[in-house]
Design an enzyme around this catalytic site. Structure first.
Site, mmCIF file in Angstrom:
data_model
loop_
_atom_site.group_PDB
_atom_site.id
_atom_site.type_symbol
_atom_site.label_atom_id
_atom_site.label_comp_id
_atom_site.label_asym_id
_atom_site.label_seq_id
_atom_site.Cartn_x
_atom_site.Cartn_y
_atom_site.Cartn_z
ATOM 1 N N CYS A 130 7.969 -1.369 -2.308
ATOM 2 C CA CYS A 130 7.759 -0.824 -3.649
ATOM 3 C C CYS A 130 8.317 -1.294 -4.663
ATOM 4 O O CYS A 130 7.970 -1.947 -5.256
ATOM 5 C CB CYS A 130 8.743 0.706 -3.137
ATOM 6 S SG CYS A 130 7.799 2.145 -4.074
ATOM 7 N N GLU A 157 7.589 -0.019 5.840
ATOM 8 C CA GLU A 157 8.693 0.313 7.275
ATOM 9 C C GLU A 157 8.280 1.567 7.723
ATOM 10 O O GLU A 157 8.742 1.739 8.975
ATOM 11 C CB GLU A 157 9.498 -0.037 6.740
ATOM 12 C CG GLU A 157 10.439 0.673 5.366
ATOM 13 C CD GLU A 157 9.760 1.050 3.818
ATOM 14 O OE1 GLU A 157 9.279 0.604 3.764
ATOM 15 O OE2 GLU A 157 10.111 1.569 2.882
ATOM 16 N N HIS A 212 5.225 1.765 1.404
ATOM 17 C CA HIS A 212 7.079 1.631 2.541
ATOM 18 C C HIS A 212 5.982 1.463 3.459
ATOM 19 O O HIS A 212 5.849 2.437 4.471
ATOM 20 C CB HIS A 212 7.766 3.001 1.949
ATOM 21 C CG HIS A 212 8.194 2.667 1.236
ATOM 22 N ND1 HIS A 212 8.981 2.046 0.518
ATOM 23 C CD2 HIS A 212 8.184 3.527 -0.073
ATOM 24 C CE1 HIS A 212 9.596 2.382 -0.507
ATOM 25 N NE2 HIS A 212 8.810 3.795 -0.919
HETATM 26 N N1 GLN Z 1 11.523 3.492 -9.115
HETATM 27 C C1 GLN Z 1 10.106 2.671 -8.494
HETATM 28 C C2 GLN Z 1 9.075 3.845 -8.823
HETATM 29 O O1 GLN Z 1 9.875 5.011 -8.879
HETATM 30 C C3 GLN Z 1 10.167 2.366 -6.842
HETATM 31 C C4 GLN Z 1 10.245 3.343 -6.067
HETATM 32 C C5 GLN Z 1 10.690 3.079 -4.149
HETATM 33 O O2 GLN Z 1 10.989 1.864 -4.545
HETATM 34 N N2 GLN Z 1 10.332 3.571 -3.763
HETATM 35 O O3 GLN Z 1 7.902 3.680 -9.054
#
Ligand code: GLN
Length: 540
Positions: free
Chosen positions: A381, A509, A507
């Site tokens: 992300c 994970e 994500h």
């Molecule tokens: N802050 C970034 C976004 O909102 C990444 C979010 C994250 O890593 N979950 O896109």
């Protein structure tokens, strides 16, 4: 008839109720029972989404996009099942529902009270989960510690459920602490007190799990049995371990599965834990060892990236390797002149998810270093977004490129707010959340990992790769190996000329399980081992 198990905790918070609950679930799954779990959190937030990960650990995202307590991750990993939003609720959400009903006039002029209105809402949520999931056993974990100001409504609700369902269909498990004095003496008094508090609420635990730093002597078991009204065999030892996956096996060895089955009047079946035992054995006797640097913002509180740590471990299991994590605070990297020293011994670099500007420049440095030195890199992300910013700034020569999250006035917002996020004003539950499909391009690292054209992964973000820069970045060697089915969102990026540099907007994970390691984590660790071998060769 659905059976209900309730897990409470005593003496201290962080005693391991979540892992205990998950392990108990595993014992039942091993016997072929259909199990569902729910965690109740006694705080006033509506959900975990707005909570600081440094204080409360990671926010775990379910398939249907609920932002939940990290224990749901433990349940999913131990039980090997996917849960939904109904497996976690808070005091805040219970009150929200009851107050909304009152405003609608549902209570017809009645006085709305803690008992029965709040307790009824709590009970209904647990019953409903049992009905909807069609589970044979519903396990409910009550967050917090017995004796806290916040827990009595929940304890009262489960006491009432035992009356309604019949004692033979309910089981109370209490997890408590045996305190060890510096001279090595074990003390059961705090446990006695917490059981007494539970009894004052009208609950007699059926089974006690004693968290202890040293094996429990017979004397202490006898004392608890005598003073707390529990037969000795129903007092289970929960010895400290840093290998949590071993806990279900330890519990089984002490006959806990059999006791739970007997008490609930379920059919006794021989447990099948061969696969789980094999996995634990692999963890204990790995052939290889690899070191991965996690470059993040909150590295001291290791629960912040719990699922990432677990998924790396699973990637290790798939490659017969132990995975050691080197925690690097990204803030520190920004003014560290000696990156070779920081990353000299690591076989891979991972940048996890996160929010806000602090620490970003260090993550971009880590990404650049991995790219230039050809060290395997995995960006999750925010980690993907940092990888894109690095390529934009240092290869595509887009000076000042950034995410508009960190610099609203950047001349090159290569990462930008998603269109449907622009109108949103509230913070809670408004991100792009949960499972979305992604189409993979053939002949890429991603396709190689998944071996299928369409995948489903869980998201939690507001920003995305800005499509205006797609062409410019692609011509500089970034490969968009995964996109949304309508091609409007880039979901995976890879650096083409690199042994393994992959960033995902989702994500991965959250979906990795010890018995089903996630393909991207598996391949990341494989690439790290490969890099290690090559490095060793070049040193020889
Ligand atoms: N802050 C970034 C976004 O909102 C990444 C979010 C994250 O890593 N979950 O896109």
């Amino acid at each position: 008839m659905t059976k209900y198990i309730f897990v409470t905790g005593g003496v201290i918070s962080g005693i391991g109720k979540g892992i205990t609950t998950a392990s108990l679930g595993r014992l039942l799954i091993n016997r072929g029972f259909k199990v569902i779990v729910v965690k109740i959190d006694p705080y006033l937030n509506s959900d975990a989404g707005t909570m600081n990960p440094f204080q409360h650990g990671e926010v775990f995202v379910t398939r249907d996009g609920a932002e939940t307590d990290l224990d749901l991750g433990n349940y999913e990993r131990f039980l090997g099942i996917d849960l939904n939003q109904y497996s976690n609720f808070t005091t805040g959400s219970v009150y929200n529902t009851v107050i909304a009903k009152e405003r609608r006039g549902d209570y017809l002029g009645g006085t709305v009270q803690l008992i029965p209105h709040i307790t009824d809402e709590i009970k209904e949520r647990i019953y409903q989960l049992g009905r909807d999931s069609d589970a044979e056993v519903v396990i409910t974990e009550i967050g917090g510690t017995i004796g806290d100001f916040e827990t009595p409504p929940f304890v009262e609700a489960i006491r009432q459920m035992a009356v309604e369902m019949g004692r033979e269909n309910t089981l109370f498990i209490h997890v408590s602490l045996i305190y060890t004095l510096p001279n090595g003496e074990s003390k059961s008094k705090p446990t006695q007190h917490s059981i007494r508090t539970l009894q004052e609420y009208g609950i007699q635990p059926d089974l006690l799990i004693c968290r202890t730093s040293q094996p429990m002597g017979e004397g202490i078991r006898q004392k608890i049995s005598l003073l707390c009204g529990l037969q000795e065999e129903y007092i289970v030892e929960g010895l400290d371990t840093d290998r949590v996956d071993e806990i279900p096996l330890n519990f089984e060895r002490q006959g806990m599965g059999r006791l739970v089955i007997k008490r609930l009047g379920l059919e006794e079946r021989p447990p099948n834990d061969v696969e789980w035992a094999k996995m634990v054995d692999k963890l204990k006797h790995p052939q290889h060892r690899t070191q991965i640097a996690i470059v993040g913002k909150y590295v001291q509180g290791s629960d912040t990236y719990l699922s990432v740590k677990e998924a790396l471990k699973h990637g290790g299991i798939a490659n017969d390797s132990a995975v050691d994590v080197k925690w690097i605070e990204s803030d520190m990297l920004a003014d560290d002149p000696n990156l070779d020293e920081q990353f000299g011994e690591v076989d891979g670099i991972l940048v996890p998810g996160g929010f806000g500007y602090r620490g970003i420049e260090g993550m971009i440095i880590a990404s650049r270093y991995a790219r230039e030195q050809k060290i395997p890199y995995f960006g999750l992300c925010l980690g993907m977004q940092c990888m894109v910013i690095d390529v934009a700034r240092h290869i595509a020569n887009l000076r000042g490129a950034n995410s508009s999250e960190f610099d609203e006035k950047t001349p090159h917002p290569v990462i930008d707010l998603m269109r449907d996020q622009r109108k949103k004003t509230e913070l809670g539950g408004t991100m792009r959340l949960g499972l979305y499909p992604c189409v993979l391009k053939e002949n890429t690292k991603s396709y190689e990992a998944y071996q299928q054209p369409i995948i489903l992964e869980r998201h939690r973000h507001r920003y995305e790769l800005n499509n205006c820069y797609r062409e410019a970045l692609e011509s500089e060697g970034l490969c968009f190996s995964g996109v949304s089915p309508d091609e409007s969102l880039v979901e995976i990026t890879e650096v083409a000329n690199h042994p393994w540099m992959v960033g995902s907007q989702f994500h991965p994970e959250f979906q990795s399980k010890p018995l089903e390691p996630h393909p991207l984590f598996r391949d990341f660790i494989r690439a790290a081992l490969h890099y290690q071998q090559q490095r060793r060769k070049s040193v020889d």
